[in-house]
Design a protein around this motif. Sequence first.
Motif, PDB file in Angstrom:
ATOM      1  N   CYS A 111     -50.977  -5.204  35.660  1.00  0.00           N
ATOM      2  CA  CYS A 111     -51.417  -5.500  37.030  1.00  0.00           C
ATOM      3  C   CYS A 111     -52.362  -4.409  37.502  1.00  0.00           C
ATOM      4  N   CYS A 115     -48.738  -0.822  42.777  1.00  0.00           N
ATOM      5  CA  CYS A 115     -47.665  -0.501  43.736  1.00  0.00           C
ATOM      6  C   CYS A 115     -46.783   0.582  43.100  1.00  0.00           C
ATOM      7  N   CYS A 118     -43.363  -0.003  41.071  1.00  0.00           N
ATOM      8  CA  CYS A 118     -43.349  -1.119  40.117  1.00  0.00           C
ATOM      9  C   CYS A 118     -43.769  -0.670  38.719  1.00  0.00           C
TER      10      CYS A 118
HETATM   11 FE1  SF4 Z   1     -48.614  -5.728  40.703  1.00  0.00          FE
HETATM   12 FE2  SF4 Z   1     -46.153  -4.719  40.619  1.00  0.00          FE
HETATM   13 FE3  SF4 Z   1     -47.558  -4.616  42.890  1.00  0.00          FE
HETATM   14 FE4  SF4 Z   1     -46.617  -6.984  41.972  1.00  0.00          FE
HETATM   15  S1  SF4 Z   1     -45.405  -5.235  42.689  1.00  0.00           S
HETATM   16  S2  SF4 Z   1     -48.679  -6.569  42.782  1.00  0.00           S
HETATM   17  S3  SF4 Z   1     -46.811  -6.666  39.744  1.00  0.00           S
HETATM   18  S4  SF4 Z   1     -48.070  -3.569  40.966  1.00  0.00           S
END
Ligand code: SF4
Length: 346
Positions: A111, A115, A118
């Motif tokens: 991704c 975040c 995560c």
């Molecule tokens: Fe990407 Fe993880 Fe944020 Fe979802 S929570 S948008 S998978 S970084």
Amino acid sequence: MSPDELKIITAELGLPSFTASQIAGWLYGKRVTEIAQMTNLSKVAREKLSEKYEVGSNAPIESFQSSDGTRKYLFKVDCPTPSGTQRSIIEAVMIPDGDRATLCVSSQAGCKMGCRFCMTGRQGWHGNLDAAQILSQITTIEESARLTNIVFMGMGEPLDNYETLSRVLNCLCAEWGFAWSPKRITVSTIGVIPQLKRLLDEHKCHIAVSLHNPFPDERLEFMGIQRAYDIRDVVALLKQYDFSGQRRISFEYTMFAGWNDDRRHADALGRLLKGLECRINLIRFHQIPDFPYVTSSAEVIEAFRQRLLHSHITATLRASRGEDIMAACGLLAGKMSQAEKSVVSE
Ligand code: SF4
């Protein structure tokens, strides 16, 4: 491919146009995994198809079963990126719950959104999944026939791969496809406003927004998306739509001790979401390595929930599932990718 896209192929190959709906029937109705299995197509038609095409079915390479019945599947995928094709491992998680069986699917390998809490975000982005790679997560697992719900909450930000997501939703919900009800599908997003608007206008599935903190400056500490798309603007957009009927909007709120779990946050959430027919899912945080925050205690979460109810906001505590198989988004695939890389470098 839709029947219209299949018609273009059958025309190119000089096959009768009704072959397109036969192929769709084999792919989505009977879920064949090879063109040779399409037995009501002529031998010539099957040969011509096989020269240029294949069924995009991609079975899992491994699965892990949790003591609570949750099962995590790993898939190997090759994704085109600007720097060439990248091989990655992605995951889908099947969560049984009484009569229900929900599958959490991935939309990207890794991704871009980063975040902080995560594991997928930490791995970076290794490419967008194509429609076949997403649908394969749904069609090839052992529990496929008894799935009742699909949630796009696995690896990746679904709206960062919107065109493909849209193709997948069309294929899932169309009569010519898998004929799923959009009421059984939820797309989760951290709030990419332009694509969120398209999703709201073009599809009928439920939407879940990862909120995690009602204060913009605090949310920005964990979620870089806040810089581009303010959560207040996301909520303002949602307030233009009607969620009192079949379509539901929910907000995901992971509880971090000392960061987003006090009364001030609960009251700010109440103000932010006032007038929007919605629910909040409170989620215990699955610990990840090298991250200084832990989950809020059960007492604090319950007090938070009560405070939200006080503001007339329905809040439920989502049960944590599959912790023993690292079911939290990106944990296991990240570990497997690392293991693969070390095998390669050896
Ligand atoms: Fe990407 Fe993880 Fe944020 Fe979802 S929570 S948008 S998978 S970084």
